[in-house]
Write a protein that holds these residues in place. Structure first.
Motif, PDB file in Angstrom:
ATOM      1  N   ALA A 371       0.837  -1.207   0.000  1.00 44.68           N
ATOM      2  CA  ALA A 371       0.000   0.000   0.000  1.00 44.68           C
ATOM      3  C   ALA A 371       0.872   1.257   0.000  1.00 44.68           C
ATOM      4  O   ALA A 371       0.599   2.219  -0.726  1.00 44.68           O
ATOM      5  CB  ALA A 371      -0.924  -0.013   1.217  1.00 44.68           C
ATOM      6  N   PHE A 372       1.936   1.241   0.780  1.00 45.62           N
ATOM      7  CA  PHE A 372       2.842   2.386   0.841  1.00 45.62           C
ATOM      8  C   PHE A 372       3.536   2.590  -0.504  1.00 45.62           C
ATOM      9  O   PHE A 372       3.655   3.716  -0.999  1.00 45.62           O
ATOM     10  CB  PHE A 372       3.882   2.158   1.942  1.00 45.62           C
ATOM     11  CG  PHE A 372       4.674   3.380   2.298  1.00 45.62           C
ATOM     12  CD1 PHE A 372       4.387   4.095   3.442  1.00 45.62           C
ATOM     13  CD2 PHE A 372       5.713   3.812   1.498  1.00 45.62           C
ATOM     14  CE1 PHE A 372       5.111   5.235   3.778  1.00 45.62           C
ATOM     15  CE2 PHE A 372       6.444   4.939   1.817  1.00 45.62           C
ATOM     16  CZ  PHE A 372       6.145   5.662   2.958  1.00 45.62           C
ATOM     17  N   ALA A 373       3.999   1.497  -1.109  1.00 44.01           N
ATOM     18  CA  ALA A 373       4.665   1.589  -2.412  1.00 44.01           C
ATOM     19  C   ALA A 373       3.718   2.136  -3.471  1.00 44.01           C
ATOM     20  O   ALA A 373       4.124   2.905  -4.357  1.00 44.01           O
ATOM     21  CB  ALA A 373       5.181   0.213  -2.816  1.00 44.01           C
ATOM     22  N   LEU A 374       2.454   1.742  -3.398  1.00 44.27           N
ATOM     23  CA  LEU A 374       1.452   2.247  -4.334  1.00 44.27           C
ATOM     24  C   LEU A 374       1.344   3.768  -4.233  1.00 44.27           C
ATOM     25  O   LEU A 374       1.330   4.480  -5.252  1.00 44.27           O
ATOM     26  CB  LEU A 374       0.107   1.592  -4.040  1.00 44.27           C
ATOM     27  CG  LEU A 374      -1.100   2.070  -4.855  1.00 44.27           C
ATOM     28  CD1 LEU A 374      -0.953   1.674  -6.314  1.00 44.27           C
ATOM     29  CD2 LEU A 374      -2.387   1.505  -4.272  1.00 44.27           C
ATOM     30  N   LEU A 375       1.291   4.284  -3.013  1.00 52.94           N
ATOM     31  CA  LEU A 375       1.207   5.728  -2.819  1.00 52.94           C
ATOM     32  C   LEU A 375       2.445   6.435  -3.367  1.00 52.94           C
ATOM     33  O   LEU A 375       2.351   7.489  -3.999  1.00 52.94           O
ATOM     34  CB  LEU A 375       1.039   6.051  -1.337  1.00 52.94           C
ATOM     35  CG  LEU A 375      -0.242   5.566  -0.656  1.00 52.94           C
ATOM     36  CD1 LEU A 375      -0.244   5.976   0.805  1.00 52.94           C
ATOM     37  CD2 LEU A 375      -1.481   6.082  -1.363  1.00 52.94           C
ATOM     38  N   ALA A 376       3.618   5.841  -3.105  1.00 53.91           N
ATOM     39  CA  ALA A 376       4.863   6.446  -3.590  1.00 53.91           C
ATOM     40  C   ALA A 376       4.902   6.489  -5.113  1.00 53.91           C
ATOM     41  O   ALA A 376       5.339   7.478  -5.714  1.00 53.91           O
ATOM     42  CB  ALA A 376       6.061   5.670  -3.043  1.00 53.91           C
ATOM     43  N   ALA A 377       4.445   5.411  -5.751  1.00 56.21           N
ATOM     44  CA  ALA A 377       4.451   5.354  -7.213  1.00 56.21           C
ATOM     45  C   ALA A 377       3.466   6.352  -7.808  1.00 56.21           C
ATOM     46  O   ALA A 377       3.770   7.043  -8.790  1.00 56.21           O
ATOM     47  CB  ALA A 377       4.118   3.933  -7.681  1.00 56.21           C
ATOM     48  N   ILE A 378       2.272   6.453  -7.220  1.00 61.95           N
ATOM     49  CA  ILE A 378       1.274   7.409  -7.719  1.00 61.95           C
ATOM     50  C   ILE A 378       1.804   8.829  -7.594  1.00 61.95           C
ATOM     51  O   ILE A 378       1.684   9.637  -8.526  1.00 61.95           O
ATOM     52  CB  ILE A 378      -0.050   7.259  -6.943  1.00 61.95           C
ATOM     53  CG1 ILE A 378      -0.712   5.911  -7.265  1.00 61.95           C
ATOM     54  CG2 ILE A 378      -1.004   8.400  -7.275  1.00 61.95           C
ATOM     55  CD1 ILE A 378      -1.932   5.607  -6.424  1.00 61.95           C
ATOM     56  N   ARG A 379       2.392   9.116  -6.459  1.00 69.46           N
ATOM     57  CA  ARG A 379       2.914  10.472  -6.265  1.00 69.46           C
ATOM     58  C   ARG A 379       3.992  10.789  -7.289  1.00 69.46           C
ATOM     59  O   ARG A 379       3.999  11.870  -7.886  1.00 69.46           O
ATOM     60  CB  ARG A 379       3.472  10.611  -4.852  1.00 69.46           C
ATOM     61  CG  ARG A 379       4.129  11.966  -4.622  1.00 69.46           C
ATOM     62  CD  ARG A 379       4.464  12.202  -3.173  1.00 69.46           C
ATOM     63  NE  ARG A 379       5.058  13.518  -3.010  1.00 69.46           N
ATOM     64  CZ  ARG A 379       5.132  14.171  -1.874  1.00 69.46           C
ATOM     65  NH1 ARG A 379       4.615  13.640  -0.787  1.00 69.46           N
ATOM     66  NH2 ARG A 379       5.699  15.355  -1.795  1.00 69.46           N
ATOM     67  N   HIS A 380       4.919   9.851  -7.499  1.00 68.97           N
ATOM     68  CA  HIS A 380       6.006  10.102  -8.454  1.00 68.97           C
ATOM     69  C   HIS A 380       5.455  10.291  -9.870  1.00 68.97           C
ATOM     70  O   HIS A 380       5.869  11.202 -10.590  1.00 68.97           O
ATOM     71  CB  HIS A 380       6.991   8.939  -8.428  1.00 68.97           C
ATOM     72  CG  HIS A 380       8.035   9.020  -9.496  1.00 68.97           C
ATOM     73  ND1 HIS A 380       8.895  10.094  -9.618  1.00 68.97           N
ATOM     74  CD2 HIS A 380       8.355   8.162 -10.514  1.00 68.97           C
ATOM     75  CE1 HIS A 380       9.703   9.905 -10.646  1.00 68.97           C
ATOM     76  NE2 HIS A 380       9.383   8.742 -11.204  1.00 68.97           N
ATOM     77  N   ARG A 381       4.517   9.442 -10.258  1.00 66.15           N
ATOM     78  CA  ARG A 381       3.959   9.539 -11.602  1.00 66.15           C
ATOM     79  C   ARG A 381       3.186  10.836 -11.778  1.00 66.15           C
ATOM     80  O   ARG A 381       3.270  11.496 -12.823  1.00 66.15           O
ATOM     81  CB  ARG A 381       3.055   8.339 -11.872  1.00 66.15           C
ATOM     82  CG  ARG A 381       3.800   7.010 -11.999  1.00 66.15           C
ATOM     83  CD  ARG A 381       2.845   5.838 -12.072  1.00 66.15           C
ATOM     84  NE  ARG A 381       1.971   5.926 -13.231  1.00 66.15           N
ATOM     85  CZ  ARG A 381       0.929   5.116 -13.428  1.00 66.15           C
ATOM     86  NH1 ARG A 381       0.616   4.197 -12.527  1.00 66.15           N
ATOM     87  NH2 ARG A 381       0.199   5.243 -14.511  1.00 66.15           N
ATOM     88  N   ALA A 382       2.437  11.225 -10.754  1.00 67.91           N
ATOM     89  CA  ALA A 382       1.641  12.452 -10.851  1.00 67.91           C
ATOM     90  C   ALA A 382       2.528  13.690 -10.905  1.00 67.91           C
ATOM     91  O   ALA A 382       2.257  14.627 -11.655  1.00 67.91           O
ATOM     92  CB  ALA A 382       0.686  12.541  -9.665  1.00 67.91           C
ATOM     93  N   ASN A 383       3.578  13.685 -10.119  1.00 65.92           N
ATOM     94  CA  ASN A 383       4.466  14.850 -10.093  1.00 65.92           C
ATOM     95  C   ASN A 383       5.264  14.994 -11.378  1.00 65.92           C
ATOM     96  O   ASN A 383       5.818  16.061 -11.649  1.00 65.92           O
ATOM     97  CB  ASN A 383       5.421  14.761  -8.902  1.00 65.92           C
ATOM     98  CG  ASN A 383       4.699  14.993  -7.587  1.00 65.92           C
ATOM     99  OD1 ASN A 383       3.616  15.555  -7.555  1.00 65.92           O
ATOM    100  ND2 ASN A 383       5.301  14.548  -6.500  1.00 65.92           N
ATOM    101  N   ALA A 384       5.314  13.930 -12.184  1.00 64.87           N
ATOM    102  CA  ALA A 384       6.015  13.994 -13.460  1.00 64.87           C
ATOM    103  C   ALA A 384       5.124  14.519 -14.578  1.00 64.87           C
ATOM    104  O   ALA A 384       5.603  14.801 -15.676  1.00 64.87           O
ATOM    105  CB  ALA A 384       6.542  12.603 -13.834  1.00 64.87           C
TER     106      ALA A 384
END
Length: 400
Positions: A371-384
């Protein structure tokens, strides 16, 4: 920080959640179990303040917590396979050659004595000796974000010396006593075997021991590892010649030896400290790693807090010529795992596990890691993504 529109945010959440559930599917022999685990993940990501069995069951629309409990207990699936899936997922989104692997432990407070690994032991989570479990974790920290990639439950000797207690908690055969530094070394070895790109390892004084240092040198990785003030320091090179404990060495340093610089950005701006760095020995990398080239420097890094002058000490290993600022930057990455523990406990229920078994702890923690990794990936993708004028708020409020 860039932001995405509401539509893009929802699309990222939906597609990312579907993706990780599809990745998990091969771990389970039955579709109904996979579906239940998917609902378990939904519960962890939900807004319920407590991620207990009853709360997750209610969120999943179940009449009771039995299905949720079965996922952690009676179900047949390998938590280590999920751990590896989480690591691979994190690397797909956050991989960077200059990443730092951060090692630390956290406590899980308990009332009884049956939960696997529970004992009266010190935990920084409570700041004292108390009844708790201890989990050792590895976090992957890069310029793209940070997330957990490994974990292990620490078993005190009062457990490993008691076969009946181990059997009652369903601890697999062959699991014996292992120190926290040895557990951390196992995690480092697993990361290297999986071709995880990272250049540095950072950890507190629990892990600043000689065998872990040697293992990292042989692996060709730099490190900044905490040590106690009683740690013996001796220079092999005259820059200047020093000998004594880290605390003694720090007391003899002139004012010119200290430099104020940041260990990275915190929630209130740069985390400024005064630092001193002493080079102790120059050694050929090939002395430890046959494929290594060039000189590497063994050193002592000292951090002095601006508010009260409190000192912290670190043993270091870095390519010759590495500046003090770089080593302070590496040490500052330890803040990321502390922030990750706080987020995982407050938002994702890391410490809300109600099972007592070895498998239950590792399964629950691995699902929280996903769940934590999912949040990190979404944040990185969105910020790009290109900034949208319609949405000005940060996408994911966790993991600042």
């Amino acid at each position: 920080m860039t932001s995405a529109s509401i539509e893009t945010t929802l699309e990222l959440w939906a597609s990312s959640l579907r993706e990780v559930k599809a990745r998990m599917r091969p771990l389970f022999t039955q579709e109904r179990v996979a579906a239940s685990v998917g609902l378990f993940l939904d519960g962890l990501l939900g807004n319920e303040p407590r991620k207990t069995g009853w709360m997750r069951a209610e969120a999943a629309g179940d009449p009771g917590p039995w299905r949720q409990q079965a996922i952690l207990g009676r179900g047949r699936w390998e938590a280590d396979a999920l751990r590896d899936l989480v690591r691979d997922y994190v690397l797909e989104h956050l991989a960077d050659d200059e990443a730092v692997l951060v090692l630390d432990e956290t406590g899980f407070l308990k009332q009884g004595h049956a939960s696997c690994g529970v004992a009266r032991q010190y935990t920084g989570s409570a700041g004292k000796i108390t009844n708790c479990q201890i989990g050792v974790f590895a976090a992957y920290v890069s310029r793209h974000g940070h997330a957990f990639i490994d974990r292990a439950l620490y078993l005190p000797k009062v457990w490993t010396d008691d076969p009946e207690r181990l059997a009652a908690a369903h601890v697999p055969e062959g699991i014996g006593f292992s120190t926290k530094p040895r557990m951390a070394q196992d995690m480092i070895e697993r990361a290297i075997e999986a071709n995880t790109p990272f250049a540095w390892v950072a950890a507190n004084s629990v892990y600043g021991v000689s065998h872990l240092e040697t293992a990292l040198r042989c692996a060709g990785r730099g490190y900044v590892l905490g040590v106690k003030g009683t740690h013996t320091v001796k220079a092999w090179i005259d820059r200047p010649w020093i000998s004594g404990t880290a605390e003694q060495v720090a007391q003899t340093l002139p004012p010119s030896a200290w430099k104020c610089c940041s260990a990275g950005e915190g929630t209130q701006g740069p985390r400024l400290h005064e630092w001193a760095y002493l080079e102790l020995a120059d050694l050929e990398a090939s002395d430890y790693d046959p494929s290594g080239t060039g000189l590497w420097t063994r050193g002592l890094l000292i951090r002095r807090r601006l508010v009260d002058g409190e000192l912290a000490y670190f043993t270091t290993w870095a390519p010759a010529g590495t500046p003090l600022e770089k080593l302070a930057w590496v040490e500052g990455h330890r803040w990321s795992i502390e922030a990750s523990f706080e987020t995982a406990k407050n938002e994702l229920g890391l410490d809300h596990n109600e099972t007592r078994s070895w498998h239950g702890w590792h399964r629950h923690v691995s699902l929280v890691m996903l769940a934590f990794a999912l949040l990190a990936a979404i944040r990185h993708r969105a910020n790009a993504l290109p900034c949208s004028k319609k949405q000005t708020q940060p996408l994911v409020p966790v993991q600042s």
